[in-house]
Design an enzyme around this catalytic site. Structure first.
Site, PDB file in Angstrom:
ATOM      1  N   LYS A  36       0.815  -1.226   0.000  1.00  0.00           N
ATOM      2  CA  LYS A  36       0.000   0.000   0.000  1.00  0.00           C
ATOM      3  C   LYS A  36       0.846   1.274   0.000  1.00  0.00           C
ATOM      4  O   LYS A  36       0.438   2.280  -0.550  1.00  0.00           O
ATOM      5  CB  LYS A  36      -0.984  -0.002   1.165  1.00  0.00           C
ATOM      6  N   ARG A 131      -9.271  -0.768  16.159  1.00  0.00           N
ATOM      7  CA  ARG A 131      -9.531  -0.396  14.781  1.00  0.00           C
ATOM      8  C   ARG A 131     -10.495  -1.455  14.254  1.00  0.00           C
ATOM      9  O   ARG A 131     -11.527  -1.666  14.890  1.00  0.00           O
ATOM     10  CB  ARG A 131      -8.223  -0.261  13.982  1.00  0.00           C
TER      11      ARG A 131
HETATM   12  C1  LIG Z   1      -1.010  -1.410   6.689  1.00  0.00           C
HETATM   13  C2  LIG Z   1      -1.440  -2.736   7.125  1.00  0.00           C
HETATM   14  C3  LIG Z   1      -0.514  -3.777   7.239  1.00  0.00           C
HETATM   15  C4  LIG Z   1       0.958  -3.575   6.983  1.00  0.00           C
HETATM   16  O1  LIG Z   1       1.497  -2.683   7.912  1.00  0.00           O
HETATM   17  P1  LIG Z   1       3.058  -2.393   8.004  1.00  0.00           P
HETATM   18  O2  LIG Z   1       3.216  -1.625   9.253  1.00  0.00           O
HETATM   19  O3  LIG Z   1       3.415  -1.616   6.784  1.00  0.00           O
HETATM   20  O4  LIG Z   1       3.752  -3.698   8.041  1.00  0.00           O
HETATM   21  C5  LIG Z   1      -0.979  -5.021   7.628  1.00  0.00           C
HETATM   22  N1  LIG Z   1      -2.283  -5.240   7.883  1.00  0.00           N
HETATM   23  C6  LIG Z   1      -3.209  -4.280   7.789  1.00  0.00           C
HETATM   24  C7  LIG Z   1      -4.628  -4.593   8.081  1.00  0.00           C
HETATM   25  C8  LIG Z   1      -2.815  -2.978   7.413  1.00  0.00           C
HETATM   26  O5  LIG Z   1      -3.744  -2.027   7.317  1.00  0.00           O
END
Ligand SMILES: *Cc1c(COP(=O)(O)O)cnc(C)c1O
Length: 381
Positions: A36, A131
């Protein structure tokens, strides 16, 4: 080359992903690489797939579609609950999605049914970070209803900590997730293939990275089995080589796979104290100033529309004095970069996310694995 741009060293991204795969797989944990922060870049996705990750995850269906259109065939996971208005696109392009709302899962099932497909569902469980997620007490009811739907497959459960409230993954909350998985399996007589424990913030727990006063303290695996947790969804640690709860560099990983490069458009000596009556600036802040006499200041054509300036580390000898939507002011009394000079900065996760998302910032891919010096490159004349 055009500025501003993000420079990406794919060899370093591959190295980081491979290093984490090699440390986690022996603990029984597969890696979903999260794209992302790089807007689903197909170049980076290819590098990740070559490194042995089990799937690609992204929070936006648009990014997953981009990967599919670029010919990426690896399994994909939508890591944010599908919008009800996008469930058809999710069934079409994503293998699996993380879910917490029955109405969305029902929509995924009826669309998949009509398309003659089966869509994978992972149910998210709320374990304290507040969340996304179903509260554990409600989970059995939701599982029962999902199992009754014709065209979704319940692949497993998952949780996400640290992102919203900073709740740290520990032995306790990971054991709670394992226990929930086992109780669901017993109640329904099923096997959950995936227990997805979280994101980069889980690496302290999984690899024992955090320094501990008491080495016998629980809270890390140290090669012990991870309970039922057999998957982590990792973005930041792969891309930037840091674990996010302390932003500490991870041993053996590159922290400089990315640089943001901007071009100097003004260089002048100016007083360090503003003149005139002061109020809020363009960003709604009222900064303080110290009178340090006249200073050389450069303006880099880089602003809030390109990057999060608070997440940039400048080269040695420069300090960032402030930024508005299009101007980054750097204090540069020592090196005085001429107009046209290119300056590279090291981005943190939020700066990288914004730079990769901005239409004003181009990308330049390299595969050199050479140490990156945050540079100040004068213009060619
Ligand atoms: C952004 C996200 C991740 C990855 O997070 P990092 O800190 O970049 O490893 C994993 N799971 C969910 C649900 C996320 O929103």
């Amino acid at each position: 080359m055009s500025a501003p741009r993000v420079e990406v060293d794919l060899a370093k991204v591959r190295h980081n992903a491979r290093a984490l795969v090699e440390r986690l797989v022996p603990l029984g944990i597969d890696l979903v690489a999260v794209t992302k922060a790089v807007l689903g870049s197909p170049e980076i996705a290819d590098a990740l797939v070559q490194s042995g990750v089990s799937a690609l995850g992204d929070s936006r269906i648009e990014n997953i579609e981009l990967l599919r259109h670029a010919g990426v065939t690896a399994p994909t996971v939508l890591i944010r609950s599908p919008m009800l208005s996008q469930t058809a696109r999710v069934v079409e392009h994503a293998t699996t999605s993380l879910n917490s709302e029955l109405v969305v899962i029902e929509s995924l099932s009826s669309i998949a049914h009509a398309m003659g497909r089966v869509h994978g569902v992972i149910l998210m469980v709320e374990l304290g970070d507040l969340r996304e997620g179903i509260v554990p007490r409600d989970l059995p009811d939701v599982v029962g209803r999902v199992l009754a739907l014709p065209a979704v497959e319940l692949r497993g459960i998952g949780t996400n900590l640290a992102c919203q409230s900073g709740v740290v993954p520990t032995t306790e909350n990971m054991a709670a997730l394992s226990a929930i998985a086992e109780s669901i399996e017993t109640t329904f007589g099923i096997t959950l293939d995936v227990v997805s424990g979280g994101n980069s913030a889980n690496l302290d727990w999984a690899l024992g990275l955090a320094p501990r006063e008491d080495p016998t303290d629980a809270g890390q695996l140290d090669g012990r089995p991870a309970g039922r947790v057999n998957e982590l969804r990792i973005g930041e640690a792969i891309l930037l080589g840091r674990e996010p709860t302390r932003r500490a560099p991870i041993d053996g990983l590159h922290t400089d796979a990315f640089a943001v490069v901007g071009e100097v458009i003004e260089l002048k000596e100016k007083p360090s104290m503003p003149t005139g009556v002061r109020s809020q600036n363009a960003m709604g802040e009222q900064p303080d100033f110290a009178d340090r006499g006249p200073r050389w200041r450069a303006i880099v054509a880089l602003g809030q529309q390109d990057v999060d300036p608070t997440g940039l580390r400048p080269p040695t000898g420069l300090t960032i004095a402030g930024a508005s939507s299009d101007h980054l002011v750097v204090d540069c009394d020592e090196c005085r970069p001429a107009v046209g000079t290119e300056i590279s900065f090291e981005p943190d996760y939020k700066a990288l996310l914004r730079a990769m998302t901005s239409p004003f910032v181009t990308r330049d891919f390299d595969d050199a694995a050479e140490p990156r010096v945050l540079s100040i490159v004068p213009p060619f004349r």
